[in-house]
Write an enzyme that holds these catalytic residues in place. Structure first.
Site, short mmCIF file in Angstrom:
data_model
loop_
_atom_site.label_atom_id
_atom_site.label_comp_id
_atom_site.label_asym_id
_atom_site.label_seq_id
_atom_site.Cartn_x
_atom_site.Cartn_y
_atom_site.Cartn_z
N GLU A 353 0.84 -1.20 0.00
CA GLU A 353 0.00 0.00 0.00
C GLU A 353 0.88 1.25 0.00
O GLU A 353 0.49 2.31 -0.48
CB GLU A 353 -0.92 -0.02 1.24
CG GLU A 353 -2.13 0.88 1.09
CD GLU A 353 -3.14 0.64 2.20
OE1 GLU A 353 -3.70 -0.46 2.27
OE2 GLU A 353 -3.34 1.56 3.01
N HIS A 384 6.86 -26.79 2.56
CA HIS A 384 6.07 -27.93 2.06
C HIS A 384 5.05 -27.47 1.02
O HIS A 384 4.10 -28.19 0.74
CB HIS A 384 5.37 -28.62 3.23
CG HIS A 384 6.35 -29.24 4.19
ND1 HIS A 384 6.73 -30.55 4.10
CD2 HIS A 384 7.05 -28.70 5.21
CE1 HIS A 384 7.63 -30.81 5.05
NE2 HIS A 384 7.84 -29.70 5.73
N LYS A 512 -13.24 2.16 -1.84
CA LYS A 512 -14.30 2.65 -0.95
C LYS A 512 -15.36 3.40 -1.77
O LYS A 512 -16.56 3.25 -1.57
CB LYS A 512 -13.71 3.57 0.12
CG LYS A 512 -12.75 2.84 1.08
CD LYS A 512 -12.26 3.74 2.20
CE LYS A 512 -11.31 2.98 3.12
NZ LYS A 512 -10.84 3.74 4.27
C1 G6Q Z 1 -4.08 2.29 5.67
C2 G6Q Z 1 -5.20 2.53 4.77
C3 G6Q Z 1 -6.39 1.62 4.97
C4 G6Q Z 1 -7.25 1.96 6.18
C5 G6Q Z 1 -8.54 1.17 6.13
C6 G6Q Z 1 -9.43 1.46 7.30
O1 G6Q Z 1 -3.05 2.90 5.64
O2 G6Q Z 1 -5.56 3.84 4.80
O3 G6Q Z 1 -6.00 0.27 5.08
O4 G6Q Z 1 -6.56 1.73 7.37
O5 G6Q Z 1 -9.20 1.42 4.93
O6 G6Q Z 1 -9.73 2.82 7.37
P1 G6Q Z 1 -10.41 3.43 8.65
O7 G6Q Z 1 -9.50 3.24 9.80
O8 G6Q Z 1 -10.64 4.87 8.34
O9 G6Q Z 1 -11.70 2.68 8.85
#
Ligand code: G6Q
Length: 551
Positions: A353, A384, A512
């Protein structure tokens, strides 16, 4: 051509790659008895051996030149001093502030953030200790026995990985559960055996808007209300960690149970913040302090050690060497400690990410490859399964091996056998097995000459497969904190050299946004025609075949 590819170091590395690409590590070790001493580093109880890599002194010199040409030392200072290096979100990046022990002010936009960090840490510890000592009582005056952390991505993977890793240091009469998937099976399977009178939910979401988490949080609330009949004592069963206090309050969480985080902590770097509430409940505040201490010591090392003696810097440079010059597209992380079984998944997010980006800091498309495909598994399990490809496949997969010198219970019979695998695998990946060696083995097995020649090609191992080994004394909280911080800084260094922003995540934001826009199209039974034929076809098939009650 990008500045990076035009740089003197890059051009010299290209040339050097041609000189070294056919050199076998077996010969490198044969010619230089001091390779291990030269190419290994130690920080406290952590030994980093990078001698089984396809490098020589020239490689190291040129890679360090590359880091200097990218002005790495300056970037390290920018990171620690709270500059807005996450430029696409106009934010500082200060996960290091969360474990700082220097007590010197850390200024973000003119304000010292340390007092607020300390206050929040105290609040988290207070709640955790009340639960651990059974003073925290639920609606029917019973102690809490089960914690359910509802969160996803950065609000899930870190706490899950750490609580699993430090299981041996956790309270045994408290169960910590993690729910992340919006698929109802995840929360329902978790709630099935729980008693609402003794369960506390932590809604962990920096934004408090993430669909997966909010849908699960609502299901948890309904489950609680259904079982207990009223929301009179709901504050005894729900807490939140978020930077969106307003939405958490609207959800019905009591203000005292809301723990803050800040926009200068990225989700995947947030386990050190109040997002670690479930960790503190599991292992206690003293152990959590040890985790922070381990990370802080690595921060100091990263900030002050010369680049050549700097473990995260060397880890990063080796990754760049394979990624950009050997064209290795992936890397494997292989812990030989069962309690690190979630570490590859955690690191997959942290790395992919952060550095899965094709646009550089100037907004231009890069003309070199960036972050690798990272995968991994407990080393023994991998042996394995997919190690076949590591040994004899056609792809170069540089691997990190992590192993403890002793484990918590330390049953010698188990641990020696485990470690024999660690040493044997890294040696085999480096040396391989020549045709002569394979032939001698087959002769010793008594095969006739014809059978030997037929089998021989399959029994040869080319070797020259790079591994780096991290040996640590044992997996305690401090060591774990250090290991995580080593990887965090490695990722940062690579981002600096690739000239990308490792701290935004527009690809995650896209998911999202897309899910939200399609959701309302699933509300009715009408056919959709607004997408491409594949997406329309899939949606319409789903709508036609789903049970009536879901329509
Ligand atoms: C992490 C990203 C992503 C995020 C999740 C949850 O660096 O931004 O993985 O943590 O999408 O987001 P919220 O904490 O805002 O629910």
């Amino acid at each position: 051509m990008s500045e990076l590819k035009q740089s003197a170091a890059w051009q010299a590395l290209l040339q050097h790659y041609d000189d070294i690409k056919d050199v076998h590590m077996r010969d490198m070790f044969g010619e230089d008895q001091g390779r291990f001493d030269k190419y290994s580093l130690q920080l406290n109880n952590i030994l980093y051996d990078y001698s089984k890599n396809r490098i020589n002194d020239k490689t190291v010199e040129l890679l360090l030149q590359l880091a200097n040409e990218a002005e790495l030392p300056g970037w390290i200072e920018k990171l620690f001093s709270g500059e807005h290096i996450n430029h696409t979100e106009n934010r500082a990046v200060l996960h290091t502030a969360l474990r700082d022990k220097s007590n010197k002010p850390i200024i973000v936009d003119g304000v010292d953030v340390l007092p607020e960090i300390m206050q929040e840490r105290v609040n988290v510890k207070q709640l955790a200790e009340k639960i651990r000592t059974r003073q925290w009582r639920g609606a029917t005056n019973q102690a809490i026995t089960d914690i359910v952390n509802i969160g996803i991505g950065g609000s899930h993977l870190g706490p899950l990985m750490v609580t699993e890793a430090l299981k041996s240091h956790s309270l045994h009469d408290l169960n910590i559960h993690f729910v992340s998937n919006i698929d109802e099976n995840h929360i329902n399977d978790t709630l099935e055996y729980l008693n609402p009178e003794t369960t506390l939910f932590i809604i962990a979401s920096k934004t408090f808007t993430t669909q997966d988490t909010m849908v699960n949080a609502e299901t948890a609330r309904q489950w609680y209300l259904k079982k207990l009949g009223s929301d009179e004592h709901i504050s005894k069963h729900f807490a939140a960690v978020t930077s969106n206090v307003k939405l958490a309050k609207e959800f019905g969480i009591a203000e005292d149970n809301i723990f803050k985080m800040w926009d200068w902590v990225g989700g995947r770097y947030s386990l050190w913040s109040s997002i670690g509430l479930s960790i503190v409940i599991a292992i206690g505040s003293e152990q959590f302090d040890e985790l922070l201490e381990g990370a802080y010591e690595v921060d100091q090392h990263f900030r002050t050690a010369p680049l050549q003696e700097n473990i995260p810097v060397m880890m990063a440079l080796l990754g760049i060497w394979y990624n950009n010059f050997f064209d290795a597209q992936s890397m494997a992380v292989l812990p030989y400690d069962q309690h690190l079984h979630r570490f590859p998944a955690y690191l997959q997010q942290a790395d992919m990410e952060s550095n899965g980006k094709y646009v550089d800091r100037n907004g231009d498309e890069v003309d070199y490859t960036t972050g690798p495909v990272l995968f991994g598994e407990i080393g023994i399990a991998g042996q394995h399964a997919f190690f076949q490809l590591l040994h004899q496949g056609t792809k170069l997969v540089p691997s990190d091996i992590l192993a403890p010198v002793w484990s918590f219970r330390c049953i010698a019979r188990h641990h020696r056998a485990l470690m024999s695998n660690v040493f044997a695998q890294t040696e085999a990946m480096m040396r391989g097995k020549t045709a002569e060696e394979a032939r001698a083995e087959l002769q010793a097995e008594g095969l006739d000459a014809q059978a030997i020649e037929q089998l021989l090609p399959y029994k040869v191992f080319p070797g020259n497969r790079p591994t780096s080994t991290i040996l640590f004394d044992t997996l305690d909280a401090k060591t774990l904190g250090s290991i995580i911080a080593l990887y965090e800084h490695k990722i940062f260094v690579q981002g600096v050299i690739w000239n990308i922003n490792s701290f935004d995540q527009w690809g995650v934001e896209l998911g999202k946004q897309l899910a939200k826009s399609i959701l309302h199209e699933l509300d009715d039974t009408d056919e959709v025609a607004t997408h491409d034929s594949s997406t329309n076809g899939l949606i319409n098939h789903y709508k036609k075949r789903r049970p009536k009650k879901n329509s």
